[in-house]
Structures are given as C-alpha cells and as structure tokens.
Motif scaffolding. Structure first.
Motif, PDB file in Angstrom:
ATOM      1  N   ARG A 370       0.847  -1.199   0.000  1.00  0.00           N
ATOM      2  CA  ARG A 370       0.000   0.000   0.000  1.00  0.00           C
ATOM      3  C   ARG A 370       0.879   1.244   0.000  1.00  0.00           C
ATOM      4  NH1 ARG A 370      -2.113   3.105   4.387  1.00  0.00           N
ATOM      5  NH2 ARG A 370      -3.873   4.418   3.734  1.00  0.00           N
ATOM      6  N   PHE A 371       0.639   2.091  -1.000  1.00  0.00           N
ATOM      7  CA  PHE A 371       1.346   3.358  -1.129  1.00  0.00           C
ATOM      8  C   PHE A 371       0.293   4.465  -1.004  1.00  0.00           C
ATOM      9  CE2 PHE A 371       3.762   0.175  -3.254  1.00  0.00           C
ATOM     10  CZ  PHE A 371       5.091   0.539  -3.172  1.00  0.00           C
ATOM     11  N   SER A 372       0.474   5.353  -0.062  1.00  0.00           N
ATOM     12  CA  SER A 372      -0.534   6.383   0.178  1.00  0.00           C
ATOM     13  C   SER A 372       0.113   7.762   0.234  1.00  0.00           C
ATOM     14  CB  SER A 372      -1.283   6.097   1.491  1.00  0.00           C
ATOM     15  OG  SER A 372      -2.227   7.107   1.751  1.00  0.00           O
ATOM     16  N   ASN A 373      -0.313   8.608  -0.688  1.00  0.00           N
ATOM     17  CA  ASN A 373       0.106  10.012  -0.657  1.00  0.00           C
ATOM     18  C   ASN A 373      -0.905  10.801  -1.475  1.00  0.00           C
ATOM     19  OD1 ASN A 373       1.707  12.207   0.061  1.00  0.00           O
ATOM     20  ND2 ASN A 373       2.981  12.049  -1.756  1.00  0.00           N
ATOM     21  N   ALA A 378       2.575   8.877  -4.951  1.00  0.00           N
ATOM     22  CA  ALA A 378       2.707   7.773  -4.009  1.00  0.00           C
ATOM     23  C   ALA A 378       3.968   6.968  -4.302  1.00  0.00           C
ATOM     24  CB  ALA A 378       1.480   6.874  -4.078  1.00  0.00           C
ATOM     25  N   LEU A 379       4.253   6.734  -5.583  1.00  0.00           N
ATOM     26  CA  LEU A 379       5.451   6.003  -6.003  1.00  0.00           C
ATOM     27  C   LEU A 379       6.060   6.731  -7.180  1.00  0.00           C
ATOM     28  CD1 LEU A 379       7.405   3.604  -6.028  1.00  0.00           C
ATOM     29  CD2 LEU A 379       5.720   2.321  -7.360  1.00  0.00           C
ATOM     30  N   SER A 380       7.287   7.221  -7.014  1.00  0.00           N
ATOM     31  CA  SER A 380       7.984   7.956  -8.076  1.00  0.00           C
ATOM     32  C   SER A 380       9.143   7.115  -8.594  1.00  0.00           C
ATOM     33  CB  SER A 380       8.520   9.298  -7.554  1.00  0.00           C
ATOM     34  OG  SER A 380       7.473  10.130  -7.117  1.00  0.00           O
ATOM     35  N   PHE A 396      -2.098  -4.889  -4.668  1.00  0.00           N
ATOM     36  CA  PHE A 396      -1.359  -3.623  -4.694  1.00  0.00           C
ATOM     37  C   PHE A 396      -2.360  -2.470  -4.662  1.00  0.00           C
ATOM     38  CE2 PHE A 396      -0.127  -0.002  -7.302  1.00  0.00           C
ATOM     39  CZ  PHE A 396       1.089   0.368  -6.745  1.00  0.00           C
ATOM     40  N   LYS A 397      -2.021  -1.440  -3.888  1.00  0.00           N
ATOM     41  CA  LYS A 397      -2.911  -0.286  -3.801  1.00  0.00           C
ATOM     42  C   LYS A 397      -2.084   0.989  -3.730  1.00  0.00           C
ATOM     43  CE  LYS A 397      -6.740   1.738  -1.183  1.00  0.00           C
ATOM     44  NZ  LYS A 397      -7.667   1.577  -0.037  1.00  0.00           N
ATOM     45  N   ALA A 398      -2.488   1.958  -4.533  1.00  0.00           N
ATOM     46  CA  ALA A 398      -1.809   3.254  -4.517  1.00  0.00           C
ATOM     47  C   ALA A 398      -2.859   4.344  -4.398  1.00  0.00           C
ATOM     48  CB  ALA A 398      -0.977   3.454  -5.778  1.00  0.00           C
ATOM     49  N   GLU A 399      -2.745   5.152  -3.363  1.00  0.00           N
ATOM     50  CA  GLU A 399      -3.611   6.312  -3.191  1.00  0.00           C
ATOM     51  C   GLU A 399      -2.782   7.536  -3.558  1.00  0.00           C
ATOM     52  OE1 GLU A 399      -4.890   6.158   0.844  1.00  0.00           O
ATOM     53  OE2 GLU A 399      -5.788   4.171   0.640  1.00  0.00           O
ATOM     54  N   GLY A 400      -2.838   7.894  -4.824  1.00  0.00           N
ATOM     55  CA  GLY A 400      -1.994   8.958  -5.337  1.00  0.00           C
ATOM     56  C   GLY A 400      -1.442   8.552  -6.683  1.00  0.00           C
ATOM     57  N   ARG A 401      -0.424   9.255  -7.140  1.00  0.00           N
ATOM     58  CA  ARG A 401       0.145   9.029  -8.469  1.00  0.00           C
ATOM     59  C   ARG A 401       1.282   8.009  -8.410  1.00  0.00           C
ATOM     60  NH1 ARG A 401       0.818  12.213 -13.383  1.00  0.00           N
ATOM     61  NH2 ARG A 401      -0.556  13.762 -12.426  1.00  0.00           N
ATOM     62  N   VAL A 402       1.230   7.060  -9.327  1.00  0.00           N
ATOM     63  CA  VAL A 402       2.351   6.158  -9.570  1.00  0.00           C
ATOM     64  C   VAL A 402       3.023   6.663 -10.840  1.00  0.00           C
ATOM     65  CG1 VAL A 402       3.069   3.807 -10.125  1.00  0.00           C
ATOM     66  CG2 VAL A 402       1.238   4.190  -8.465  1.00  0.00           C
ATOM     67  N   PRO A 421      -8.330   0.725  -7.963  1.00  0.00           N
ATOM     68  CA  PRO A 421      -7.563   1.455  -8.983  1.00  0.00           C
ATOM     69  C   PRO A 421      -8.095   2.857  -9.240  1.00  0.00           C
ATOM     70  CG  PRO A 421      -8.933  -0.244  -9.992  1.00  0.00           C
ATOM     71  CD  PRO A 421      -8.991  -0.470  -8.520  1.00  0.00           C
ATOM     72  N   GLN A 422      -9.352   3.111  -8.846  1.00  0.00           N
ATOM     73  CA  GLN A 422      -9.917   4.441  -9.047  1.00  0.00           C
ATOM     74  C   GLN A 422      -9.220   5.494  -8.193  1.00  0.00           C
ATOM     75  OE1 GLN A 422     -11.455   1.929  -7.589  1.00  0.00           O
ATOM     76  NE2 GLN A 422     -12.237   2.599  -5.597  1.00  0.00           N
ATOM     77  N   GLU A 423      -8.453   5.071  -7.197  1.00  0.00           N
ATOM     78  CA  GLU A 423      -7.724   6.020  -6.354  1.00  0.00           C
ATOM     79  C   GLU A 423      -6.309   6.289  -6.867  1.00  0.00           C
ATOM     80  OE1 GLU A 423      -7.849   5.013  -2.225  1.00  0.00           O
ATOM     81  OE2 GLU A 423      -9.889   4.248  -2.317  1.00  0.00           O
ATOM     82  N   MET A 424      -5.965   5.640  -7.974  1.00  0.00           N
ATOM     83  CA  MET A 424      -4.589   5.710  -8.477  1.00  0.00           C
ATOM     84  C   MET A 424      -4.536   6.492  -9.783  1.00  0.00           C
ATOM     85  SD  MET A 424      -2.137   2.498  -9.622  1.00  0.00           S
ATOM     86  CE  MET A 424      -3.338   1.868 -10.788  1.00  0.00           C
TER      87      MET A 424
END
Length: 673
Positions: A370-373, A378-380, A396-402, A421-424
């Motif tokens: 889980r990546f949250s920002n 979230a992941l650069s 896998f979950k990302a709250e923000g931009r990958v 995925p709607q949060e990514m």
C-alpha cells in the motif's frame, strides 16, 4: 605473599593508605580480585555507592600509581588490577600511561572523571561500573574494551581515534548525556565487533563518524534517544561485517549513515526509527555488499533516505512500514541495487516512495503493498531502470500518483488484481518495457492514465489483446495523443492482428476529431471525408456508400425517364421520317431515332457516378430542367422537377469524383492519418 609485602612497603612509603587500599595492593600482588562486594544485590548496586562504608572506598591516585610507577607496576601479575564493588574517589588520570596489564573494574563507582587519553592498556573491563564522563581519545588497547552488563556513564564517554585490539562491548549498558553526546567514538578503530545491544541505552547522541570496525556493528534490542536531533551518527563508517539495527532496536532521533561501507548486510528487521517531521534514517551513498533489510516489523516515522546507495544484494522492505505523511517516506533516488527491490507483502508507505533514476538488476516487486500520498506522488520511479520486471499486483494499492516517466523495464510490467484502482493515477509517459501484462479491472479511471511516449514490445497472453478493449484502455489517457494509438497498432500488427491494428488507428482519428481543436480543413477531413474510407485504413468503406448512391440514382433516373424528364441534349436525336421511332415519354408529338443510344437508368447512374468510366449514357441523355411539374418560383425562373433531377445529377457526379478519389488514395495508402 612476599610480593604483596614488598608492594605494601612501597605504597606506604609513597602514601597514607587505608585498609581498603591495603587490601587492593595485597590482592593485586597475589593475582587475586580485590573484592569489596557484600553479595547483596541491592547493597552492591553502584547506584547506592553513596551509602558504602569506608572499607569499600579507594582513592584513584593509588590505583594510578600502581599502574604507572615502574617499581610498583612490576608487582602486578598478568591478571592485572582487578577491583570489584569499590567506590573510587578523585579523578582517575592515566593520560599517556603505558600499562602492560589489563584493568578490571566490576560493579564499581567512579565518583569523579576518568582520563584515559592516549593511554595504552592491555585490556579494559568496566562491566557493571558506574562512572561520570570518560575521556579516552587516542586510547589503545591490545585486547577488548568492556563497558557492559550494567555499565553506566553519566556524561560523555569519548573514544575519539581510539584503537581497540578486540571488541568494543557495551551490552546492557547505559550512556546518559541528554541532548549532548553520550558516546563519542569518531575515528575509532575496532579490530573485533562493536556491540551496542541487548538493553543497551543511550540518552544523547552516539557518534561513530569515520570509525572502522573489523567485525559487526550490532545494535539489537537497544534504545537510542536524542529526540529531534541525531541519535546515532555513523557517517563514513567502514564495517567489514554487517550492521544490525534490528530485533528491538529503537531510535528516537535521526540515524545517520552517510557514505557508510558495509561488507555484509544492513539489517534493520523489526527496528523502530522515530524522527517525526525529520529524517529517520539518512544513508545517502551507503555501500552494502549484501542486502538492505527493512522488513518484518520495521517501522520508520520520518524520511528514510538511501540516495545513490550501492546494494550488492536486495533492498528488501517486505512488510516494512514507512510513515512521513505528505512528504517523502522512502527515498532511493539514484540507488544501484544488484538484486531486487521488494516493497511487498504488507509493505506500507504513508508519504512518497522515490526511486527516481535508480537501477535494479532484477525485479521491483510491489505485490500486496500500500502506497498512500493523496494529492501527490505515491510512487515515483521516473527514469527508473529495471532489468527484470515491475510487478504492481495482488492487492497492490496506490492512493496517489504512480509515476514511471521514462522508466526502462527490461521484461514485464505487471498491473493485475489492483485494489481500488480508481484512487490511483498511473503515469507511463515515455516509459519503455518488454511485455505489458494487465487486466481491465486494474486500469485507472479515465483521465488518470498517462501513456504518451510509452513503448512496449508485446501484450501478455493473459491480458486483454482485442482491439476493442485495448482502445478503451488508450482512451483512458488524459488528453489526446496519437502515439499511444500508433504504439498499440504496431504491437497488434506485429502479433498478426492487422484488422485490430486498423481499428485502433481509425479510433485514433475519431478521438482526435472529438477531443482536439481542428482547423477548417482538418474538420472537413476528420468529420466528413476521412470516415468514408476509415481514414485511409479501410477504403472499402466507400464501396457500400457508392453502391447506395448509384442505386438511388438508378431509381431517380428511371423515374425521371419514364416521366419524360430525361431527354437527348440535341434535337438531332429526334426523327420525323422513321415509321416507328422510339416514343418520347414527355412529348407525344416527337419520336427518337432508333439509331440513338437506348437509355438505361442503371448504366446511366454508373456513368454519371464513376468519372473514369464512359458507358455512352451521360453524353447522350440529360435531365431537362424545363420539363415536369412546377415546384417553386425563384424570381422569374420557375423550378421544375426536371431541374431537381438535373441537380441530383450534378450531386451524384461530384460525389462520384470525391468517393472515387478517396477510394483510390485510400487503397494505395497515400492518405492515412
């Protein structure tokens, strides 16, 4: 016994000595421990040394004399000076002393400062002893230094540039000097291990800047406290073994490891690093021959930095927790990892995880992470190079931009079974990868996908490969760019799906017409002419339209002929001499010569429509604008049904030229957008 008597004689000639000191000289000469303890744990605790009776008190000057006086020191056996359970008064000064035997102080209490600067001692053991500040800059020992098993120092312990022939052992010890330096060992050289573990506690900074350690630096089950400041500073440390900040390790304050060289592993499994709003771990430029382990209970509050780190094994953050909300939680820009980067199986980051410009020899694995920002990255991984695959999968979950802008992925990019995925937002602009492996359920929402410049060699067999679904994927990109469509068409064509490739390119043109601002000429092509031949990719689309126009013309011209609206354009077609001329449907008084070409409405429509074909119909027959019912008056000129049919002839002729030209240029590939 004789040596003891001789040593006592020398001592009495030099000093006034107490019974406790007499015991010291006697036991030392006999090679025994001068034991002043009572056997009662509470009574023997150095914390209660203020209550000890005079028979447990020694003066430091007597011990120093015994260490440094040539005659007196000859009576010290190879066992050295061994003192247990004594309170030692006065400053203990051995500066520049050269002591050939070990010093052993167990459960003692030093009431004043200790000065071992530039001294040379065979070995030093202060287990269980309580002291004030210790100055031991430049100290050299042939054996180990033991500050362990209940050792406590209230004040700075200095070992700057000291040389320790064995291990520096501080197991179960306390170094107390709040907000200042508790243990200063910059430049120390330890041939063995450095143990700051098993209930080791430091209140104040522990500094090992530029130190050299022949074995491991082990800090398991230890606590370093220097809130909002540096708790452990080991910049430029050189460790031939491993660094263990794990299994109960706790730091409140920054842990600095800039430019550290580690011959083994950097293991922080289960470690707790707390420096809210600051840097929890600073390890820029660290060089690790083995793995970096931030897993299995690892917890950091504050930024963890590994800028330009060199890792010979894996960077393993499996199950680790990195908290630095709205800021960078884990930074490994420019890192070089020979193995894998594991951010998986319970990995959690609240704050940005940065791998900008990093190089990974194998895989970047982010399964079940889980990546949250929110509202940030979230992941650069911009400019990231991964020789193997990048796996964003299995919850896998990302709250923000990958962000993987301009990333290079040698094998797989996997985006499957993603949570929410709607949060990514996924940015793959200008990225390059081998195989694209995804599923429709894991795609970001429309407007949250960036694909401009993305290149990939193929689409996995387990992923959607049909043109219809992939077009939907491309249409989720923010804005309109042609390249993602062209890249998809290229991959489909190379996989043998030519029809799918054409559908993708047609969709590209349709979307450009709908989503971009066009000039007038572009509008004519993208909205009117281009669709007639599939924008050059399906010219046969014009054929049914052409057939429809010809058939419509056939009907209209047939009706017009039998209504007398179509006549020869010249009077020479009419005859008055033939007995049975062809009757003119519109004029019963005249007949058409049988030698004149017979009218055929279907052939006539084809002749009118196809500009390069001459069936000798259009030149011999023409709608007569003056025949038929009057439809409308346009000033002094009435409009008849014959005029309408003539107008249709012009329209069909123009459409014929247009469609024929489009068909030819589409078929030859001259016009494709």
């Amino acid at each position: 016994m004789a040596d003891a008597l001789e040593l006592l004689k020398l001592a009495k000639e030099k000093f006034e000595i107490s019974p406790a000191e007499e015991k010291l000289f006697r036991d030392t000469a006999n090679g025994d421990v001068a034991d002043y303890s009572t056997g009662n744990e509470k009574a023997d605790d150095p914390a209660n040394a203020g209550e000890w009776t005079p028979n447990r008190v020694l003066r430091a000057s007597r011990i120093a004399w015994l260490c440094t006086d040539k005659q007196a020191s000859q009576f010290v056996t190879r066992h050295g000076i061994q003192i247990k359970g004594a309170r030692i008064e006065e400053e203990f000064d051995l500066m520049f002393a050269n002591i050939r035997f070990p010093l052993y102080f167990e459960q003692c209490k030093f009431a004043a400062d200790i000065n071992f600067q530039y001294a040379r001692i065979a070995a030093l053991n202060m287990s269980g002893t309580h002291t004030g500040p210790i100055s031991a800059d430049g100290l050299r020992t042939d054996g180990p230094v033991y500050l362990r098993y209940g050792f406590r120092a209230d004040g700075e312990v200095r070992l700057l540039n000291a040389v320790v022939g064995g291990s520096l052992d501080c197991i179960r010890s306390q170094f107390i000097n709040k907000t200042k330096r508790a243990l200063s060992a910059d430049g120390v050289k330890v041939r063995g291990h450095v143990y700051l573990r098993e209930d080791f506690e430091a209140r104040g900074m522990v500094s090992l800047v530029g130190a050299q350690i022949g074995g491991d630096l082990s800090c398991t089950h230890s606590k370093f406290t220097n809130e909002s400041r540096v708790a452990l500073n080991a910049d430029k440390l050189d460790v031939e073994g491993s660094i263990y900040l794990r299994e109960g390790f706790s730091a409140e304050g920054e842990v600095r490891l800039l430019g550290v060289v580690i011959g083994g592993v950097f293991d922080c499994e289960g470690g707790q690093f707390i420096n809210k709003g600051g840097r929890a771990i600073s390890a820029d430029g660290v060089v690790v021959e083995g793995d970096i382990c931030f897993y299995a209970g690892f917890h950091a509050e504050g930024e963890v930095r590994l800028l330009s780190a060199m890792v010979g094994g894996d960077l393993n953050c499996t199950g680790g927790r990195f908290i630095n909300r709205r800021q960078a939680a884990l930074v490994a820009d420019g890192a070089r990892v020979e193995g894998c980067i594991f951010l998986r199986n319970g990995f959690e980051a609240e704050g940005e995880v940065r791998l900008v410009g990093a190089k990974v020899g194998r895989n970047l694995e982010c399964a079940s992470a889980r990546f949250s920002n929110q509202n940030g990255k979230a992941l650069s991984g911009d400019g990231l190079t991964v020789e193997g695959g990048v796996y964003l999968r299995d919850a896998f979950k990302a709250e923000g931009r990958v962000s993987l802008i301009a990333a290079t992925i040698g094998k797989y990019f996997c985006l499957t079974r993603v949570n929410s995925p709607q949060e990514m937002t996924l940015d793959l602009a200008s990225a390059r990868m081998g195989v694209l492996h995804d599923d429709r359920e894991s795609w970001p929402e429309a407007g949250s996908l960036f694909l401009h410049g993305l290149e990939y060699h193929e689409i996995s067999d387990q992923s959607p490969r049909d043109a219809k679904t992939r077009i939907e994927w491309v249409r989720r990109q923010r804005g309109f760019y042609s390249q993602p469509y062209e890249q998809l068409a290229k991959v489909l064509r190379e996989s043998g799906d030519d029809a799918g490739a054409k559908d993708v390119l047609i969709a590209k043109n349709k979307d450009k017409a709908e989503r971009t601002k066009l000039t007038r000429a572009q509008w004519l092509w993208y909205h009117l002419l281009g669709p007639l031949i599939g924008y050059g990719y399906k010219p046969l689309r014009a054929v049914p339209i052409a057939i429809g126009i010809v058939l419509l013309g056939w009907i209209l011209f047939a009706a017009g002929y039998w209504s007398g609206l179509i006549t020869p354009p010249s009077d020479s077609a009419y005859t008055t001499t033939q007995k049975s001329p062809v009757p003119d449907p519109g004029d019963g008084t005249r007949g058409i010569s049988t030698a004149y070409p017979v009218f055929n409405s279907l052939v006539y429509s084809i002749d009118v429509f196809i500009p390069v074909v001459d069936f000798h119909q259009a030149n011999y027959w023409l709608p007569n604008a003056n025949r038929g019912d009057r439809v409308i008056e346009i000033g002094p000129w009435p409009l008849h049904t014959g005029g309408l049919l003539l107008f249709w002839l012009w329209v069909e002729t123009v459409l014929g030229w247009v469609l024929s030209t489009l068909f030819v240029v589409g078929l030859t590939g001259l016009v494709r957008t």
